[in-house]
Every structure is written in structure tokens, then in C-alpha cells.
Write an enzyme that holds these catalytic residues in place. Structure first.
Site, PDB file in Angstrom:
ATOM      1  N   LYS A 164      -0.669  -3.435  -2.148  1.00 47.32           N
ATOM      2  CA  LYS A 164      -0.917  -2.506  -3.237  1.00 47.32           C
ATOM      3  C   LYS A 164      -2.018  -2.698  -4.228  1.00 47.32           C
ATOM      4  O   LYS A 164      -2.652  -1.964  -4.693  1.00 47.32           O
ATOM      5  CB  LYS A 164       0.542  -2.632  -4.146  1.00 47.32           C
ATOM      6  N   GLU A 171      -8.582   2.941  -4.013  1.00 50.58           N
ATOM      7  CA  GLU A 171      -8.300   4.224  -5.094  1.00 50.58           C
ATOM      8  C   GLU A 171      -9.316   4.075  -6.032  1.00 50.58           C
ATOM      9  O   GLU A 171     -10.033   4.878  -6.404  1.00 50.58           O
ATOM     10  CB  GLU A 171      -6.853   3.939  -5.673  1.00 50.58           C
TER      11      GLU A 171
END
Length: 324
Positions: A164, A171
Site C-alpha cells: 500500500k 499515486e
């Protein structure tokens, strides 16, 4: 299955609803009594049948550490704790070893989906033993998006949060590229309608993505992003990704540049960072500044443990796990 959920803020509350919609029994605890199902962690543990599964969704750092330590005292051999917050992956082995000494299992789970997860499902990246993952698999199945993808057993304890972390680092870079492209198109007196150019990219191009969809939605709401300050927070995971790259001699120039751009945004009102702030608000409901910041680099909503001030477990009013 029966599952306990600690922390019922924006993500935790929506996850409780999605789990219940999937037919599961959820006992939720939050320091905000208005949203809590029980009055304490002790009551939550007592209400669950054995073997118990308790999922923790509180701010990373001390609040998560304190919650997991408390659960370790309340739970029994054969029970399982899941950390679904944005904890640093290096904490996971510490938590896993501590709970293992009591015969309690541990799974770390990176959760992506923000405020849209209730409707669309949450992307899940989890780490732990196969036996421990199996105990919480029905919850993973209910929370994930429909279809073949959206969830992965990434490896042993720590693998979920590490995955993550890298996801959020990527991102950062993707958002920065969109934002810089928007600023350039808007700056040059040549393109008649920048929003329509971005909208056209949503089909058929190699750069189409959900982030692009969200930027278009933000531009529809405020075409010039004039109501947004060019000030973007970072959740902490971008920093950790850069640090992991340094530790492992893996160059991360795009992610590093995107992280540094956020630092710069706190000094000057950047048009590109208005776009980054707008995208963060679209997918995570992150607070946006509407005026110049009054100085300092303070953690934003969802920022893990950078201020040194620990919020207590299940606080519904403080920051909570969130996207970048």
C-alpha cells in the site's frame, strides 16, 4: 462472520456498512458514542464469539500501537487482530511478534478506496500467514470490489502495508503529472477549453484512469480551481516510499519529485498543486485550504503520526486512514 471494528470515522464507518450489507455481523467501537455500538474495547471483545477477529481502523502511529497493545491484553489465544490503517510496514513485525507471544494472530492490510469504497469496494493488500488470512477472508471478500481483481495476499506480515505504501507513492507521481499537464494547458493561451481536453482523455488514451476522472469532476465543479489553495498535504506514505527506495538502492525520481512538489506547495500558491489538492478531495474527502496557510507543515487529514501528538483509539473526530 462476526467481526469487531475499532474506529468508525469516514472509512471505518463506511466499511462497517459494507460488511453489514454483505451479511456479516459487525460490532463497532469508537470514542464517539454517537456512532459506536459498544461503550469500550472491553465490551467489543466480550460481545464477539471466539475465535475473535478485530479490525483496527484508527490513525497510524501511537493510536494504532496503543489499540493493538490493549487488544493483546483483552483477547485470547486463537484470536486475530487486523491492522487496516496506514501504519508503517516496519511496525507490523513488532505487532505480529508481540501478539504471537500471546497466541494471537496478526494480519496487516493496506486499504484503498477512500470515500468511494462503500459503493465501489476497497482495494485490499494484506500480509500474514495463510491460516490467519483465512480467518478474515470472508470480510476481505465483502469489502473488495466486485470482479476478479482488487484484493491480494501480498505475502508475510508487513507485505500488505509495504504494498500500500508503494501504491500511494505511485499515486503521488501520477497525480503530479496530471496536475502539471493541467497547469501547462491552462497557462498557454492556445487551448480553448482545458477541462474538455482532459475529459476527452477519459476514453481511448493510454493515460485514462480513475484519477483522471476525478480531476475532470473537480474541474467541472470549479473550472479554474479558483476556490482551492495550491497547498497539498502528504499522508506520510510518500515519504516512506522514498526512504525505502534509498534503503534498497532503488531510484524513485518521479515519486520523490512529486513528494517535494507538495513540500514546495506549502510555501507558494501553485496552480498545479491546486489540481493535486482537488483530486485528493475527490477521492478521499481530504480537507482543502481555501486561503493561504498560516505557516508550518502540519499534518493533514489522514496524516500518520507526524505531529507527535497521539489521538486515542477509535477517535471519530481525528484523522484516520486515508489515501495520499
Amino acid at each position: 462472520m462476526d467481526i469487531g471494528l475499532v474506529g468508525l470515522g469516514k472509512m471505518g464507518g463506511n466499511m462497517r456498512t459494507r460488511l453489514r450489507n454483505g451479511g456479516h455481523t459487525v460490532v463497532g467501537y469508537d470514542r464517539n458514542a454517537e456512532v459506536s455500538d459498544v461503550e469500550s474495547l472491553e465490551a467489543l471483545v466480550a460481545k464477539l464469539p471466539t475465535p475473535r477477529v478485530v479490525w483496527v481502523m484508527v490513525p497510524a502511529g501511537d493510536p494504532t500501537r496503543e489499540t493493538i497493545r490493549t487488544l493483546g491484553e483483552l483477547m485470547d489465544e486463537g484470536d486475530l487482530v487486523v491492522d487496516g490503517g496506514n501504519s508503517r510496514w516496519t511496525d507490523d513485525q513488532i505487532h505480529g511478534d508481540h501478539l504471537a507471544g500471546k497466541g494471537i494472530g496478526f494480519v496487516d492490510c493496506g486499504v484503498s478506496g477512500g470515500v468511494w469504497g462503500l459503493e465501489n469496494g476497497y482495494a485490499l493488500m494484506y500480509g500474514g500467514s495463510a491460516d490467519d488470512v483465512a480467518k478474515v477472508q470472508p470480510a476481505f471478500d465483502a469489502l473488495k470490489p466486485e470482479g476478479e481483481f482488487g484484493a491480494v495476499h501480498a505475502g508475510s506480515v508487513g507485505a500488505g502495508h509495504f504494498s500500500k505504501m508503494v501504491h500511494n507513492g505511485i499515486e503521488y507521481a501520477v497525480m503530479q503529472a496530471y496536475a502539471e499537464g493541467w497547469e501547462l494547458l491552462d497557462k498557454v493561451d492556445l487551448v480553448d477549453n482545458v477541462t474538455e481536453v482532459f475529459r476527452s482523455w477519459r476514453e481511448g488514451t493510454v493515460i485514462r484512469s480513475w484519477l483522471l476522472d476525478l480531476l475532470v469532476a473537480a474541474l467541472d465543479q470549479d473550472p479554474g480551481l479558483s476556490g482551492i489553495s495550491g497547498y497539498a498535504e502528504d499522508s506520510g506514505e510518500g515519504r516512506w516510499t522514498v526512504e525505502a527506495g534509498i534503503d534498497n538502492a532503488v531510484a524513485t525520481p518521479a515519486i520523490t519529485a512529486a513528494l517535494y512538489a507538495r513540500f514546495v506547495s506549502r510555501q507558494d500558491d501553485s496552480p498545479a498543486m491546486k489540481a493535486v489538492a482537488a483530486m485528493r478531495n475527490q477521492f478521499g474527502g481530504h480537507a482543502m485550504r481555501t486561503g493561504a496557510p498560516k505557516g508550518g507543515d502540519s499534518p493533514g487529514e489522514g496524516a500518520p503520526d507526524q505531529s507527535g501528538s497521539a489521538r486515542q483509539a477509535g477517535s471519530g473526530s481525528g484523522p484516520e486512514p486515508a489515501e495520499s
